[in-house]
Scaffold this motif. Structure first.
Motif, short mmCIF file in Angstrom:
data_model
loop_
_atom_site.label_atom_id
_atom_site.label_comp_id
_atom_site.label_asym_id
_atom_site.label_seq_id
_atom_site.Cartn_x
_atom_site.Cartn_y
_atom_site.Cartn_z
N SER A 130 104.45 40.48 83.83
CA SER A 130 103.11 40.05 83.44
C SER A 130 103.19 38.82 82.54
O SER A 130 102.40 37.88 82.67
CB SER A 130 102.38 41.18 82.72
OG SER A 130 101.12 40.75 82.25
N GLY A 131 104.16 38.82 81.63
CA GLY A 131 104.35 37.66 80.76
C GLY A 131 104.74 36.43 81.55
O GLY A 131 104.29 35.31 81.27
N MET A 132 105.59 36.60 82.58
CA MET A 132 105.97 35.49 83.44
C MET A 132 104.76 34.93 84.17
O MET A 132 104.60 33.72 84.34
CB MET A 132 107.03 35.95 84.42
CG MET A 132 108.38 36.23 83.79
SD MET A 132 109.53 37.00 84.94
CE MET A 132 109.72 35.68 86.13
N GLN A 133 103.90 35.82 84.63
CA GLN A 133 102.69 35.38 85.33
C GLN A 133 101.82 34.55 84.39
O GLN A 133 101.23 33.55 84.78
CB GLN A 133 101.92 36.60 85.85
CG GLN A 133 100.79 36.26 86.82
CD GLN A 133 99.48 35.99 86.12
OE1 GLN A 133 99.24 36.51 85.03
NE2 GLN A 133 98.63 35.19 86.72
N SER A 134 101.77 34.96 83.13
CA SER A 134 101.00 34.20 82.15
C SER A 134 101.61 32.82 81.95
O SER A 134 100.89 31.83 81.81
CB SER A 134 100.96 34.96 80.81
OG SER A 134 100.32 34.21 79.83
N VAL A 135 102.94 32.76 81.95
CA VAL A 135 103.62 31.48 81.81
C VAL A 135 103.25 30.56 82.97
O VAL A 135 102.97 29.37 82.80
CB VAL A 135 105.16 31.68 81.76
CG1 VAL A 135 105.88 30.35 81.93
CG2 VAL A 135 105.55 32.33 80.44
N VAL A 136 103.23 31.13 84.17
CA VAL A 136 102.97 30.33 85.36
C VAL A 136 101.53 29.83 85.38
O VAL A 136 101.26 28.65 85.63
CB VAL A 136 103.26 31.15 86.63
CG1 VAL A 136 102.82 30.39 87.88
CG2 VAL A 136 104.75 31.45 86.71
#
Length: 633
Positions: A163-169
């Motif tokens: 989920s954090g990676m998705q936020s980064v993207v």
């Protein structure tokens, strides 16, 4: 390959995304740096994940650039309104300019919606692929991986980190692009409006940024402490208010102590929240003075002929608007380093799991067999086994389980009984020799076919938090209610389920706590009956039950074992007596084999176990003597 992820620090989750003003400070999380040092991330690998979305990325960047440039028309329109339309009472021009202002806002908003949709869709697609790949990869890991890894750690990587990676993207990456284009375009517009005032802004802006970041850093320190206290509070809630936690607290009498700990932590949060809100108030006050001083200085400079350069009021208003707008994107750009480390740390945590080498490798060319056609002839051929390259647990085991026969394995604690049983359903793989079913190495069988061939009933029963029906249908998704009741009848639990108000729709509760241990075991047996495997492994399925409950479960097991090749890890004399052959293990080696009567007559290891059992008056339980400490019995 890295050590077991149990050694990985808990992923409290790095702060993501940059921002302006009082949002996150430009400070790298030490946990992120440690993670990247342990498991470096290749930028090429990250780029490969987004390679299929090159066109989408290009469109998103283009939209961000266009929106930033179009939005800069606003101050110029304002200048025209103040300098031209209003002084000359030009209603037509005023209508065009105000309509253009609305149009610019509408256009940038529409572009923002499209850009967000494209970026979010792309991010979700990438994360979906990564999430599925990680889940499948973790399923391929051996039981040893989950034994040494905290369950919360695995869940955190699958949910929180992705989920954090998705936020980064979708947020941080687009934010960086937006901040960059906005800063460049705004600075260019400021220079175009007034080069002199732009120089003044360059002098005044740095101290404002410095003060803002000092306040943010101070608040981040307090926030980190608050987050740690919240995490401890949540952990206590999760552990203390679960079925097992409440049971433990009531039986150990720790309720007052637990309440005291909870009260203390909650009180600490009160103080931390106050500190967080009051942190840096004097700096904030100073910063507010600076922010007020910036336009004041600009107005002052505009009043002197030497510095105003013939500036109009419209230009002055437009410039001050641009000057105020440039602060936030500049702050965001200054946090790029933190955002970058944060993003890499997220990827590192996910890749660390994806790079784990599965100990149980899937066969390159799996053999497919029809479970209904399997005879069930099981053979251990000179099998050796050790956990993670450690002390050997099994040594040269050669054993045949003829189709339809019952074999009982007995021995002292640590002799390797459960380890031997785990090799048949391929929960572990031997380091030497092989295990075959009808002549086929279990390592070559298709995983789904093997699960249909070998059924396992162990001491530790697992029921999902769902209805009785849903738990049973895990074994046979297409089973009818009639078949479910027949399985329950064979497992000697149909009457108990039928007496419940909701019958098959009764919720079993977390980990099956709605039912007793014996009832849980019989539900597991009913589930295995529905699976109808030709080979059955019973790993001390009744060892944790009292004598009365065990007798009921044993009847169900006998019903289940009828006509199947059965390997029983035995601890009760009744099970051993009815077996076609009994195998005695000592320190991972077979020291005796034969029928129970033959082994008693031989006066060896089995006879000694039986004698100790009789002397202990344990109701037929084989008393076990301490053995060599190994990871499994």
């Amino acid at each position: 390959m890295p050590d077991g992820p149990g050694a990985v620090p808990g992923t409290s989750g790095p702060g993501g995304g940059g921002g302006g003003g009082g949002r996150g400070p430009a400070r790298v999380n030490p946990a992120d740096q440690k993670q990247l040092k342990r498991h470096p991330v290749s930028l090429r690998r990250i780029a490969a994940m987004f390679a299929p979305h090159k066109k989408t990325i290009a469109v998103v960047v283009a939209l961000i650039s266009v929106a930033s440039v179009v939005n800069l028309a606003q101050p110029f329109l304002v200048r025209a309104v103040i300098d031209d339309a209003l002084p000359h009472q030009d209603i037509r021009l005023l209508g065009i300019l105000t309509a253009s202002m609305i149009g610019v806002a509408a256009l940038t908003s529409a572009i923002g919606v499209v850009q967000t949709w494209l970026a979010t869709k792309m991010g979700q697609q990438v994360m979906h692929t990564l999430r599925v790949n990680l889940f499948i990869h973790l399923q391929a890991q051996s039981l040893g991986f989950f034994t040494r890894t905290r369950g919360g750690e695995v869940q955190s990587r699958l949910t929180h980190d992705i989920s954090g990676m998705q936020s980064v993207v979708t947020t941080t990456a687009t934010g960086v692009a937006s901040n960059l284009t906005t800063t460049v375009a705004t600075a260019a517009a400021m220079v175009a409006l007034s080069p002199g005032l732009s120089l003044i802004s360059l002098v005044v802006l740095p101290p404002a940024i410095w003060l803002s970041r000092k306040v943010a850093k101070l608040r981040r320190t307090v926030t980190d402490e608050r987050q740690r206290e919240l995490a401890a509070l949540h952990t206590q809630v999760e552990e203390g208010l679960s079925v097992s936690g409440v049971r433990l607290a009531k039986t150990l009498g720790t309720i007052p102590r637990d309440a005291g700990r909870f009260t203390a932590r909650s009180q600490n949060l009160v103080g931390l929240e106050l500190r967080s809100q009051l942190a840096g108030r004097w700096r904030m006050a100073t910063m507010q003075v600076v922010f007020a001083a910036i336009p004041a200085i600009i107005y002052l400079a505009a009043g002197f002929p030497a510095t105003n350069g013939g500036m109009t009021i419209g230009t002055l208003v437009a410039f001050t608007g641009l000057q105020a707008a440039i602060f936030r994107p500049v702050m965001g750009l200054l946090d790029i380093g933190v955002q970058w480390v944060t993003a890499l740390a997220f990827f590192s945590r996910i890749f660390e799991y994806l790079d784990l080498e599965p100990q149980l490798k899937a066969p390159a060319h799996p053999v497919h067999v029809d479970a209904a056609a399997v005879r069930g002839d099981v053979r251990f051929e000179n099998v050796d086994f050790a956990y993670d390259g450690g002390t050997p647990v099994l040594h040269g085991i050669s054993l045949t389980l003829p189709a339809g026969s019952a074999t009982a394995v007995v021995g002292s604690t640590g002799s390797g009984k459960s380890t031997l049983a785990s090799l048949v359903p391929r929960l572990n793989d031997p380091v030497g020799g092989r295990v075959t079913i009808d002549g086929i190495d279990v390592r070559e069988l298709d995983a789904q076919d093997l699960s249909r061939i070998v059924g396992v009933v162990s001491q530790e029963t697992y029921l999902i938090h769902a209805s009785v029906r849903e738990n049973l249908l895990l074994a046979a998704p297409g089973a009818t209610d009639q078949q479910l009741w027949q399985a329950l009848e064979a497992a000697r639990i149909a009457d108990a389920i039928g007496a419940l108000p909701d019958g098959l729709d009764t919720l079993v509760g977390a980990r099956g706590h709605r039912f007793s241990g014996g009832e849980q075991q019989r539900l597991a047996i009913a589930r295995t009956i529905l699976r109808n495997p030709p080979v059955l492994v019973l790993d001390e399925a009744t060892s944790a039950l009292d004598n009365t409950t065990e007798a009921q479960v044993q009847l169900a097991l006998e019903q289940l074992a009828a006509g199947r090749t059965t390997l029983t890890i035995a601890h009760r004399l009744s099970t051993v007596e009815s077996a076609d052959q009994v195998v005695v293990l000592e320190a991972g080696r077979i020291v005796e084999r034969g029928t129970a009567a033959q082994l008693r007559a031989a006066g060896g290891a089995f006879a000694r176990l039986a004698a100790r059992s009789d002397q202990a008056h344990t109701g037929g339980q084989l008393s076990e003597t301490p053995g060599t400490a190994v990871p499994s019995s």
